[in-house]
Design an enzyme around this catalytic site. Structure first.
Site, mmCIF file in Angstrom:
data_model
loop_
_atom_site.group_PDB
_atom_site.id
_atom_site.type_symbol
_atom_site.label_atom_id
_atom_site.label_comp_id
_atom_site.label_asym_id
_atom_site.label_seq_id
_atom_site.Cartn_x
_atom_site.Cartn_y
_atom_site.Cartn_z
ATOM 1 N N ASP A 1 -7.967 -5.396 0.418
ATOM 2 C CA ASP A 1 -8.520 -6.053 -0.693
ATOM 3 C C ASP A 1 -8.247 -7.409 -0.700
ATOM 4 O OD1 ASP A 1 -10.377 -4.527 -1.822
ATOM 5 O OD2 ASP A 1 -8.616 -3.355 -3.211
ATOM 6 N N HIS B 1 0.776 -1.210 -0.042
ATOM 7 C CA HIS B 1 -0.150 0.076 -0.068
ATOM 8 C C HIS B 1 0.821 1.279 -0.008
ATOM 9 C CE1 HIS B 1 -3.170 2.814 1.078
ATOM 10 N NE2 HIS B 1 -3.811 2.111 0.449
#
Ligand code: ACO
Length: 430
Positions: free
Chosen positions: A365, A307
């Protein structure tokens, strides 16, 4: 504003003070707005890794500590005690609603769920196998054609109506796209159902028989929507702000955000994770895929890992992993091969030197797709589900941007590396 400043010395020896601004939390920012005017230089920051594009009081992320807060409330507390509709009110209005405010807001959203019948006819123009994200973006963009005259961005009432329409109508559009894909008739919304129940009804009911809403499915989806509701200046939110900064119709700005979300490096990752897990297929293959992900000459990446902001556990991933376990238990899924595979893959990656050194952890996710799949939602709809949660965040940011007196049209500059000027040559002389 603080008295602190960075001192910049230019190559010709002239000096300039760049003011430092402090937020309530998080790193300070150096205000470089005067830089070009006074020094004739731009800053260069591809991907905006060190650039703050605006002031915002909506969402705070501490990527080192793994903290996410909406309007100051930790996402863990909202996930435990709140509902998606209440969180939506919080994001849009800045405060948690009173009981009466919540009831009125919930009621308003229920009353805006129907689409203009003309809008439904758009779906007849799409191929049966069109990707639902493409349809979502196109039909939301078309809302600007339906509501253009009723959208004066300087009118607070218009801004509220826009927010309610986006929140309420997106599930109806998403469900219509899904029904087209599977060749079933469109199911109209039911205003007696809450936001998430209504979505399940429009996705899974058929006219031929009654449909019973599974409370486990409704609870799980509501939680996922809370966790996806906002994430400060991510790619799709920045896209909405950028498109909106020109004064464009906000429905078109939201359509632009949906398009940005679709990419596999952003919201498209949930679909990519499921495809990846299915490709890995078995725990015995994990080592091979982890090696592929580490190979600089192989474009493969572990989807759902890494991320831009979190260099520690993504707090949303931790909550979703727990929810995933509960959903599979409650749905009585004894056979959970994908979840088992995902957990094993997570463990292998977390112990691997490459992932440790680069601070790559599972993101929001990594597990969400497993829940969607268990609820019977097809892979192509995963990113659509993300969009349904994130739409309220986009809307809150558009409202904040439009009300901020410091907003200017977003217009970055560049480092030009093309030809330094040359004369046109007639075609027969080239
Ligand atoms: N698998 C393998 N290596 C990775 C991964 C991964 N998933 N993610 C990052 N890396 C490596 C990169 O190769 C790079 O290595 P290098 O320094 O040797 O060149 C390093 O880690 C840093 O990666 P960047 O791509 O520079 O980091 P950036 O902040 O630009 O990208 C992103 C973040 C796009 C999320 C990236 O981690 C990624 O592609 N992850 C997989 C896709 C994904 O899960 N996206 C969802 C993000 S969450 C969301 O939007 C909802």
């Amino acid at each position: 504003m603080s008295d602190e400043a960075y001192r910049l010395t230019s190559p010709d020896g002239s000096e300039m003070e760049l003011p430092v601004r402090k937020g309530t939390l998080g790193p300070d920012v150096i205000d470089v707005a005067r830089l070009y005017r006074e020094q004739r230089v731009f800053t260069y920051d591809p991907g905006f890794v060190s650039t703050g594009s605006c002031e915002s009081d909506i969402t705070y992320i501490d990527g080192e500590q793994g903290i996410l807060m909406y309007r100051g409330y930790p996402v863990e507390q909202l996930a435990e005690h709140s509902s998606f509709i209440e969180v939506s009110y919080l994001l849009l209005h800045g405060e948690l609603p009173t009981g009466a405010q919540l009831e009125a807001f919930d009621n308003t959203i229920r009353m805006h769920t129907m689409l203009n019948e003309g809008m439904l006819s758009f779906f007849k123009g799409f191929r049966y196998d069109a990707h639902p994200m493409a349809m979502l973006s196109a039909v939301v963009g078309s809302m600007s054609a339906y509501y253009h005259d009723e959208m004066d961005a300087s009118n607070p009432e218009h801004r509220d109506i826009f927010s309610h329409r986006i929140l309420a109508k997106l599930p109806t559009i998403a469900a219509a796209a899904y029904k087209l894909n599977i060749g079933q008739p469109f199911i109209y919304p039911r205003n007696d159902l809450n936001f998430t129940e209504n979505l399940l009804h429009m996705l899974f009911a058929v006219p031929a028989e009654p449909y019973e809403i599974d409370p486990v499915a409704a609870e799980a989806l509501d939680l996922l929507f809370i966790l996806h509701a906002d994430h400060e200046q991510n790619c799709s939110t920045s896209t909405v702000r950028m498109a909106g900064s020109s004064g464009a119709n906000p429905y078109s700005a939201i359509a632009a955000g949906i398009s940005a979300l679709w990419g596999p490096a952003h919201g498209g990752a949930n679909e990519a994770v499921l495809n990846m897990l299915e490709e890995i297929g078995d725990v015995s293959q994990i080592g091979k895929f982890v090696e592929k992900a580490k190979d600089k000459n192989d474009p493969f990446r572990l989807m759902g890992f890494g991320h831009r902001v979190y260099k520690n556990f993504d707090p949303r991933a931790t909550i979703i992993r727990e929810m995933c376990y509960r959903v599979l238990q409650k749905l009585d899924r004894k056979d959970t091969p994908l979840f088992d595979l995902a957990q094993e893959l997570e463990q292998v990656a977390l112990k691997d030197e490459y992932f440790i050194e680069k601070n790559l952890y599972p993101n929001v996710d990594f597990y969400s797709g497993i829940i969607y799949k268990a609820l019977g939602i097809p892979t192509s709809m995963f990113t659509v589900m993300f969009a349904l949660g994130r739409a309220v965040g986009w809307t809150a940011h558009w409202r904040e941007m439009i009300s901020d007196s410091k907003t200017k049209i977003a217009r970055p500059r560049q480092l030009y590396t093309g030809p330094a000027g040359r004369d046109y040559v007639l075609v027969d002389k080239r």
